[in-house]
Design a protein around this motif. Structure first.
Motif, short mmCIF file in Angstrom:
data_model
loop_
_atom_site.label_atom_id
_atom_site.label_comp_id
_atom_site.label_asym_id
_atom_site.label_seq_id
_atom_site.Cartn_x
_atom_site.Cartn_y
_atom_site.Cartn_z
N ARG A 51 -13.60 35.53 7.70
CA ARG A 51 -14.02 36.91 7.96
C ARG A 51 -13.25 37.38 9.19
O ARG A 51 -13.19 36.67 10.20
N VAL A 112 -9.94 46.82 4.42
CA VAL A 112 -11.35 46.42 4.47
C VAL A 112 -11.86 46.13 3.06
O VAL A 112 -11.66 46.93 2.13
N LYS A 133 -13.00 37.88 3.91
CA LYS A 133 -13.39 39.29 4.01
C LYS A 133 -12.70 39.94 5.20
O LYS A 133 -12.56 39.31 6.26
N HIS A 135 -13.19 43.26 7.59
CA HIS A 135 -14.17 44.32 7.91
C HIS A 135 -13.60 45.24 8.97
O HIS A 135 -12.54 45.04 9.50
#
Length: 135
Positions: A51, A112, A133, A135
Motif C-alpha cells: 500500500r 489511485v 494499492k 491511495h
C-alpha cells in the motif's frame, strides 16, 4: 542417404531441446521472487509495496527473479492491471539461467486504486502475480 540421416538427427535434436536456439518450454520457467518496489538498487528491489500513497513516489517497479533452465533466451510480459482493467503491458527479455528483470510504471493522482501485476510467459500462462494499492 547420409544427408537424410543428418537432417533426421538434427530435427530430432531440435525437437528434444538439445540444440541451442530451440525454444524454452514455458513450463520450465520459474519465478522465485516477484515484488512491486519503489526502487531497484544493485539489481534488487529495496522494498515490497503493499500500500502506497501516489504522492510518495513518481514510479513503481515490478521486479522479477527468474530461473530459466537451459538459459535459452525467451521473453515474459509484465501486465499491469488497475481495478481489474489492463493499464499497460511490457515485454521483457530473459537471457540467462538465473535472470533478474523489471518493468516500470509511472505513478500520479490517476494511479489511485487496486493494482495487480502478472508475469506471463510466451504462451500466455500467468507465472506469478502481485497485488498492491495506491491511495
Amino acid at each position: 542417404m547420409r544427408m537424410l540421416r543428418l537432417v533426421v538427427l538434427l530435427v530430432a535434436l531440435v525437437a528434444c531441446g538439445m540444440i541451442v536456439g530451440s525454444p524454452v518450454r514455458a513450463a520450465d520457467l520459474k519465478i522465485t521472487e516477484m515484488a512491486v518496489t519503489t526502487k531497484i538498487s544493485r539489481n534488487n528491489p529495496i522494498d515490497a509495496v503493499r500500500r502506497i500513497s501516489h504522492r510518495s513516489v513518481k514510479a513503481l517497479y515490478c521486479f522479477t527473479r527468474i530461473v530459466n533452465p537451459g538459459a535459452q533466451e525467451t521473453v515474459i510480459r509484465h501486465v499491469w492491471y488497475k481495478d481489474g482493467t489492463m493499464a499497460s503491458e511490457q515485454e521483457l527479455t530473459v537471457k540467462g539461467e538465473k535472470w533478474r528483470t523489471w518493468s516500470k510504471k509511472p505513478v500520479d493522482a490517476e494511479s489511485v486504486g487496486s493494482w495487480r501485476v502478472e508475469a506471463v510467459d510466451s504462451t500466455g500462462k500467468v507465472l506469478k502475480a502481485v497485488e498492491f494499492k495506491v491511495h
